[in-house]
Design a protein around this motif. Sequence first.
Motif, PDB file in Angstrom:
ATOM      1  N   SER A 152      68.962  -6.306 -18.531  1.00  0.00           N
ATOM      2  CA  SER A 152      69.724  -7.555 -18.473  1.00  0.00           C
ATOM      3  C   SER A 152      69.566  -8.221 -17.108  1.00  0.00           C
ATOM      4  N   THR A 184      68.473  -4.894 -23.086  1.00  0.00           N
ATOM      5  CA  THR A 184      68.624  -6.104 -23.883  1.00  0.00           C
ATOM      6  C   THR A 184      67.252  -6.635 -24.284  1.00  0.00           C
ATOM      7  N   GLU A 233      66.952  -9.946 -24.864  1.00  0.00           N
ATOM      8  CA  GLU A 233      67.137 -11.382 -24.708  1.00  0.00           C
ATOM      9  C   GLU A 233      65.885 -12.066 -24.177  1.00  0.00           C
ATOM     10  N   GLN A 271      63.380 -12.339 -26.936  1.00  0.00           N
ATOM     11  CA  GLN A 271      63.835 -13.305 -27.936  1.00  0.00           C
ATOM     12  C   GLN A 271      63.569 -14.730 -27.487  1.00  0.00           C
TER      13      GLN A 271
END
Length: 306
Positions: free
Chosen positions: A49, A68, A70, A73
Amino acid sequence: MSSSKATAETPRMSRDLKKMNILGIILISLFALVCVLPFYLIIIASFTSETYMIRNGYPLLPSLKNATLEAYQLCLKNPGSIVRAYAVTGSATVIGTCLAVFMATMTGYVLSRKDFQWRNGFSFFFFFTTLFNGGLVPWYLLCVRYLHFKNSFLSLILPLMFSVWNMIIAKSFMAGIPQSISESAMIDGANDMRIFVSLILPLSKPLIATLGLFSALAYWNDWYNCMLFISNDSMFTLQYYLQRMLGSAEAMRTVAEKSGMPLTSAIPLESMQMAMTVIATGPIVLLYPFVQRYFVKGLTIGAVKG
């Protein structure tokens, strides 16, 4: 007396050799660790993160608590664009590498031939271009106005197709191939192209693998030519596409920070950089094991039989 002395020295030499081997293995292992550690940190950071990295820096060990997806993504938010960029880069890499290797080996073979009377003049001409060039503006005008490189797939291939350094490597390598092989083939009626394709190239597999890897790296990592000549989104290479995405993320993060948005909820810029590095370098890293053995493989050419 001499026999017993030689027998006593043999175990000593064997022990010294083992010590040298152990020392060599330790040094090579440390060097390999230094080379692998940065890429390992990149992979770990890409799954970490942004908040954790801002507070604690890049982690050395993975943590499920702070893991994560993220960054990936965001990078893969438009999978169609990523796949298209992969296709453009892959096509340019495969086609460009084949042409670049063929040009370098063919030029190196001609310049290594002692019966080619102009080989020194051509060698100087090629080497001179590595010291002096016409500059960016004349080169850009030549490519756009006369070669029509604007939004052309050729602009991703032709600028990198011929490398003087690869040609020098090919010339040096092929100079070690006995001239008698070519002379014997000429006596049998083979022309120069037949000799090059049927005899010289099969004997140059380590050279082809090395030049292929160098050329593939150059094409895969190229973004500069795409920036100069390509404005069509569907023709963006992977490197340039990721660079534009990163630039957009930086701009959005700047806007978010100036608007007073908390840093923890802003775009994970650092994680995105690491994720983009993994996405961009993964395929070319997987290619290396297939050609690695050619870097240490020697070339043995037997005598020409009559």
